[in-house]
Design a protein around this motif. Structure first.
Motif, PDB file in Angstrom:
ATOM      1  N   ASP A 180       0.855  -1.194   0.000  1.00  0.00           N
ATOM      2  CA  ASP A 180       0.000   0.000   0.000  1.00  0.00           C
ATOM      3  C   ASP A 180       0.890   1.243   0.000  1.00  0.00           C
ATOM      4  O   ASP A 180       2.117   1.158   0.041  1.00  0.00           O
ATOM      5  CB  ASP A 180      -0.956  -0.026   1.192  1.00  0.00           C
ATOM      6  CG  ASP A 180      -0.253  -0.005   2.534  1.00  0.00           C
ATOM      7  OD1 ASP A 180      -0.929  -0.184   3.551  1.00  0.00           O
ATOM      8  OD2 ASP A 180       0.987   0.187   2.563  1.00  0.00           O
ATOM      9  N   GLU A 181       0.244   2.406  -0.034  1.00  0.00           N
ATOM     10  CA  GLU A 181       0.988   3.675  -0.152  1.00  0.00           C
ATOM     11  C   GLU A 181       1.950   3.858   1.013  1.00  0.00           C
ATOM     12  O   GLU A 181       3.100   4.264   0.833  1.00  0.00           O
ATOM     13  CB  GLU A 181      -0.011   4.836  -0.208  1.00  0.00           C
ATOM     14  CG  GLU A 181       0.586   6.172  -0.643  1.00  0.00           C
ATOM     15  CD  GLU A 181       1.273   6.904   0.499  1.00  0.00           C
ATOM     16  OE1 GLU A 181       0.895   6.666   1.665  1.00  0.00           O
ATOM     17  OE2 GLU A 181       2.219   7.670   0.221  1.00  0.00           O
ATOM     18  N   PHE A 195       1.290  -0.547  -4.961  1.00  0.00           N
ATOM     19  CA  PHE A 195       2.595  -0.147  -5.481  1.00  0.00           C
ATOM     20  C   PHE A 195       3.447  -1.406  -5.619  1.00  0.00           C
ATOM     21  O   PHE A 195       3.647  -2.122  -4.627  1.00  0.00           O
ATOM     22  CB  PHE A 195       3.255   0.879  -4.558  1.00  0.00           C
ATOM     23  CG  PHE A 195       2.484   2.171  -4.515  1.00  0.00           C
ATOM     24  CD1 PHE A 195       1.397   2.314  -3.675  1.00  0.00           C
ATOM     25  CD2 PHE A 195       2.827   3.225  -5.355  1.00  0.00           C
ATOM     26  CE1 PHE A 195       0.652   3.491  -3.652  1.00  0.00           C
ATOM     27  CE2 PHE A 195       2.088   4.409  -5.343  1.00  0.00           C
ATOM     28  CZ  PHE A 195       0.989   4.533  -4.492  1.00  0.00           C
ATOM     29  N   GLN A 200      -5.568   0.852  -5.032  1.00  0.00           N
ATOM     30  CA  GLN A 200      -4.254   1.352  -5.486  1.00  0.00           C
ATOM     31  C   GLN A 200      -3.111   0.658  -4.738  1.00  0.00           C
ATOM     32  O   GLN A 200      -3.006   0.733  -3.514  1.00  0.00           O
ATOM     33  CB  GLN A 200      -4.173   2.864  -5.256  1.00  0.00           C
ATOM     34  CG  GLN A 200      -2.873   3.486  -5.750  1.00  0.00           C
ATOM     35  CD  GLN A 200      -2.727   3.359  -7.257  1.00  0.00           C
ATOM     36  OE1 GLN A 200      -3.518   3.910  -8.028  1.00  0.00           O
ATOM     37  NE2 GLN A 200      -1.723   2.596  -7.716  1.00  0.00           N
ATOM     38  N   PRO A 218       3.331   2.290  -9.448  1.00  0.00           N
ATOM     39  CA  PRO A 218       1.930   2.169  -9.036  1.00  0.00           C
ATOM     40  C   PRO A 218       1.193   1.193  -9.954  1.00  0.00           C
ATOM     41  O   PRO A 218       1.417   1.181 -11.169  1.00  0.00           O
ATOM     42  CB  PRO A 218       1.360   3.584  -9.174  1.00  0.00           C
ATOM     43  CG  PRO A 218       2.392   4.412  -9.827  1.00  0.00           C
ATOM     44  CD  PRO A 218       3.646   3.636  -9.964  1.00  0.00           C
ATOM     45  N   SER A 272       5.187   2.166   0.433  1.00  0.00           N
ATOM     46  CA  SER A 272       5.778   2.323  -0.913  1.00  0.00           C
ATOM     47  C   SER A 272       6.972   3.267  -0.932  1.00  0.00           C
ATOM     48  O   SER A 272       7.581   3.494  -1.973  1.00  0.00           O
ATOM     49  CB  SER A 272       4.706   2.878  -1.863  1.00  0.00           C
ATOM     50  OG  SER A 272       4.387   4.231  -1.500  1.00  0.00           O
TER      51      SER A 272
END
Ligand SMILES: CC(=O)Nc1cc[nH]c(=O)n1
Length: 104
Positions: A26-27, A95, A93, A59, A30
């Protein structure tokens, strides 16, 4: 910037053998850079088992995952989708962090 990475113990063998060469995060997880070297430990016991070097970070959405991503995770695409849904329920979303394992 991340200064270490953890993996579930069940991934250790595939990482050390070179069968698993990416990780989808996940963000929050990342924030690593190409060329960066990170110690790697197990998520469950925080036991160190290798060092990795980051190749690149890209991404990718859940919908964009293909058999190529699955192969780099040493899984089928169905297995990969299940793993991601378990770890990151509802997350779209992701990564893709490509890495190489450094000799011990
Ligand atoms: C703790 C852990 O293993 N987390 C993850 C999440 C996504 N992919 C992966 O290989 N490992």
């Amino acid at each position: 910037m991340l200064t270490k990475m953890t993996f579930f113990e069940r991934f250790e063998r595939d990482i050390l053998s070179g069968a698993k060469t990416i990780t989808l995060r996940d963000e929050a997880e990342s924030h690593v850079e190409p060329g960066q070297i990170l110690p790697v430990s197990t998520f469950e016991m925080d036991r160190w088992f290798c060092e990795i070097q980051i190749v690149d970070v890209t991404p990718v959405t859940l919908a964009e995952l293909t058999d190529v991503h699955a192969e780099q995770e040493n899984m089928t695409l169905a297995q990969l989708r299940n793993v991601i849904a378990e770890i990151y329920p509802g997350l779209e979303q992701l990564f893709m962090i490509r890495f190489s394992v450094l000799p011990q």
